[in-house]
Design a protein around this motif. Sequence first.
Motif, PDB file in Angstrom:
ATOM      1  N   GLN A  35      33.381  46.034  33.928  1.00 20.62           N
ATOM      2  CA  GLN A  35      32.817  45.504  35.178  1.00 20.62           C
ATOM      3  C   GLN A  35      31.591  44.646  34.901  1.00 20.62           C
ATOM      4  O   GLN A  35      31.395  43.612  35.542  1.00 20.62           O
ATOM      5  CB  GLN A  35      32.468  46.642  36.139  1.00 20.62           C
ATOM      6  CG  GLN A  35      33.679  47.322  36.730  1.00 20.62           C
ATOM      7  CD  GLN A  35      33.326  48.570  37.522  1.00 20.62           C
ATOM      8  OE1 GLN A  35      32.418  49.317  37.165  1.00 20.62           O
ATOM      9  NE2 GLN A  35      34.046  48.781  38.608  1.00 20.62           N
ATOM     10  N   SER A  39      31.291  40.791  35.868  1.00 19.15           N
ATOM     11  CA  SER A  39      30.242  40.309  36.762  1.00 19.15           C
ATOM     12  C   SER A  39      29.498  39.127  36.144  1.00 19.15           C
ATOM     13  O   SER A  39      28.983  38.276  36.856  1.00 19.15           O
ATOM     14  CB  SER A  39      29.282  41.433  37.138  1.00 19.15           C
ATOM     15  OG  SER A  39      28.489  41.803  36.036  1.00 19.15           O
ATOM     16  N   ARG A  42      33.100  36.438  35.547  1.00 21.37           N
ATOM     17  CA  ARG A  42      34.116  36.434  36.599  1.00 21.37           C
ATOM     18  C   ARG A  42      35.483  36.908  36.109  1.00 21.37           C
ATOM     19  O   ARG A  42      36.389  37.085  36.912  1.00 21.37           O
ATOM     20  CB  ARG A  42      34.268  35.063  37.273  1.00 21.37           C
ATOM     21  CG  ARG A  42      33.077  34.655  38.066  1.00 21.37           C
ATOM     22  CD  ARG A  42      33.317  33.525  39.045  1.00 21.37           C
ATOM     23  NE  ARG A  42      34.246  32.520  38.703  1.00 21.37           N
ATOM     24  CZ  ARG A  42      33.946  31.257  38.404  1.00 21.37           C
ATOM     25  NH1 ARG A  42      32.705  30.860  38.402  1.00 21.37           N
ATOM     26  NH2 ARG A  42      34.889  30.392  38.122  1.00 21.37           N
ATOM     27  N   LEU A  72      41.270  45.368  40.149  1.00 21.25           N
ATOM     28  CA  LEU A  72      40.035  44.639  40.431  1.00 21.25           C
ATOM     29  C   LEU A  72      39.343  44.169  39.153  1.00 21.25           C
ATOM     30  O   LEU A  72      38.247  43.621  39.199  1.00 21.25           O
ATOM     31  CB  LEU A  72      39.076  45.490  41.263  1.00 21.25           C
ATOM     32  CG  LEU A  72      39.571  45.812  42.681  1.00 21.25           C
ATOM     33  CD1 LEU A  72      38.579  46.712  43.410  1.00 21.25           C
ATOM     34  CD2 LEU A  72      39.818  44.547  43.475  1.00 21.25           C
ATOM     35  N   HIS A  81      35.712  32.777  44.367  1.00 15.55           N
ATOM     36  CA  HIS A  81      36.008  33.816  45.363  1.00 15.55           C
ATOM     37  C   HIS A  81      37.447  34.262  45.175  1.00 15.55           C
ATOM     38  O   HIS A  81      38.317  33.455  44.857  1.00 15.55           O
ATOM     39  CB  HIS A  81      35.803  33.280  46.783  1.00 15.55           C
ATOM     40  CG  HIS A  81      34.433  32.741  47.011  1.00 15.55           C
ATOM     41  ND1 HIS A  81      33.342  33.563  47.184  1.00 15.55           N
ATOM     42  CD2 HIS A  81      33.980  31.472  47.075  1.00 15.55           C
ATOM     43  CE1 HIS A  81      32.273  32.817  47.341  1.00 15.55           C
ATOM     44  NE2 HIS A  81      32.621  31.549  47.278  1.00 15.55           N
ATOM     45  N   THR A 125      47.769  42.503  46.706  1.00 15.40           N
ATOM     46  CA  THR A 125      47.275  43.782  46.219  1.00 15.40           C
ATOM     47  C   THR A 125      47.977  44.905  46.970  1.00 15.40           C
ATOM     48  O   THR A 125      48.455  44.710  48.091  1.00 15.40           O
ATOM     49  CB  THR A 125      45.748  43.898  46.374  1.00 15.40           C
ATOM     50  OG1 THR A 125      45.303  45.061  45.666  1.00 15.40           O
ATOM     51  CG2 THR A 125      45.314  43.981  47.826  1.00 15.40           C
ATOM     52  N   LEU A 138      40.921  41.780  51.201  1.00 13.46           N
ATOM     53  CA  LEU A 138      39.625  41.959  50.571  1.00 13.46           C
ATOM     54  C   LEU A 138      39.203  40.585  50.071  1.00 13.46           C
ATOM     55  O   LEU A 138      39.911  39.969  49.266  1.00 13.46           O
ATOM     56  CB  LEU A 138      39.741  42.944  49.406  1.00 13.46           C
ATOM     57  CG  LEU A 138      38.472  43.394  48.712  1.00 13.46           C
ATOM     58  CD1 LEU A 138      37.609  44.237  49.658  1.00 13.46           C
ATOM     59  CD2 LEU A 138      38.811  44.204  47.469  1.00 13.46           C
ATOM     60  N   ASP A 140      36.370  38.865  48.009  1.00 11.92           N
ATOM     61  CA  ASP A 140      35.333  39.295  47.083  1.00 11.92           C
ATOM     62  C   ASP A 140      35.174  40.804  47.259  1.00 11.92           C
ATOM     63  O   ASP A 140      36.110  41.518  46.970  1.00 11.92           O
ATOM     64  CB  ASP A 140      34.036  38.508  47.288  1.00 11.92           C
ATOM     65  CG  ASP A 140      34.238  37.006  46.976  1.00 11.92           C
ATOM     66  OD1 ASP A 140      35.076  36.700  46.126  1.00 11.92           O
ATOM     67  OD2 ASP A 140      33.554  36.174  47.598  1.00 11.92           O
ATOM     68  N   GLU A 141      34.093  41.286  47.784  1.00  7.48           N
ATOM     69  CA  GLU A 141      33.932  42.738  47.939  1.00  7.48           C
ATOM     70  C   GLU A 141      33.888  43.151  49.400  1.00  7.48           C
ATOM     71  O   GLU A 141      33.494  44.275  49.714  1.00  7.48           O
ATOM     72  CB  GLU A 141      32.662  43.187  47.214  1.00  7.48           C
ATOM     73  CG  GLU A 141      32.746  42.969  45.718  1.00  7.48           C
ATOM     74  CD  GLU A 141      31.486  43.381  44.979  1.00  7.48           C
ATOM     75  OE1 GLU A 141      30.549  43.920  45.611  1.00  7.48           O
ATOM     76  OE2 GLU A 141      31.444  43.148  43.769  1.00  7.48           O
ATOM     77  N   THR A 142      34.321  42.259  50.286  1.00 13.71           N
ATOM     78  CA  THR A 142      34.255  42.548  51.716  1.00 13.71           C
ATOM     79  C   THR A 142      35.650  42.745  52.292  1.00 13.71           C
ATOM     80  O   THR A 142      36.519  41.884  52.137  1.00 13.71           O
ATOM     81  CB  THR A 142      33.527  41.411  52.472  1.00 13.71           C
ATOM     82  OG1 THR A 142      32.236  41.223  51.886  1.00 13.71           O
ATOM     83  CG2 THR A 142      33.367  41.746  53.943  1.00 13.71           C
ATOM     84  N   LEU A 143      35.856  43.868  52.957  1.00 11.22           N
ATOM     85  CA  LEU A 143      37.128  44.194  53.577  1.00 11.22           C
ATOM     86  C   LEU A 143      37.190  43.577  54.975  1.00 11.22           C
ATOM     87  O   LEU A 143      36.246  43.691  55.746  1.00 11.22           O
ATOM     88  CB  LEU A 143      37.265  45.716  53.660  1.00 11.22           C
ATOM     89  CG  LEU A 143      38.578  46.298  54.155  1.00 11.22           C
ATOM     90  CD1 LEU A 143      39.746  45.875  53.262  1.00 11.22           C
ATOM     91  CD2 LEU A 143      38.469  47.818  54.200  1.00 11.22           C
TER      92      LEU A 143
END
Length: 163
Positions: A35, A39, A42, A72, A81, A125, A138, A140-143
């Motif tokens: 991870q 980060s 990418r 992920l 993105h 996914t 999803l 990026d990290e927003t649902l």
Amino acid sequence: MLTVEYTLPAELRADILALAQEELHPQGASVAALQLVQSHFRWISSQHLQEVAQLLDMSPDALDGIATYFNLLFRQPVGRHVIMLCDSVSCWLMGRDRLCAHLRQTLGIHPGETTPDGAITLLPTVCLGHCDHAPALLADETLHGDLDTDALDRLIGSLRETP
């Protein structure tokens, strides 16, 4: 086009070694270490995977097995993105096909591809666990849930404006 740094920066190597020292066995830090690499870059190149495996006293194949297990963690370059469109039964029933077609048309790509400007990668996914708000994705990290084409257009616009 993405370029690959072929050695991990010293600070990132130090962070990975610090994670490994917190574990009973260095391999226990494998997901967190991957991870960190992702980060920073990418995605996780084969060269970076080999370096992390060496730091964690693992074989590259064992670490690759972990990296490819988690959807992920990206082993191929992705856009700035990432949109992960849920393909669960609930989302299919609530209009996922229509949304996927709209994304394909709007972005000019198919699932698994990245826009030519490198802004957005579209990936399918498995269930996001947001079935009560299907269809969902999803970004990026927003649902996001309860989606329709207007909501997708707003989301794509906002992603394109964000570096």
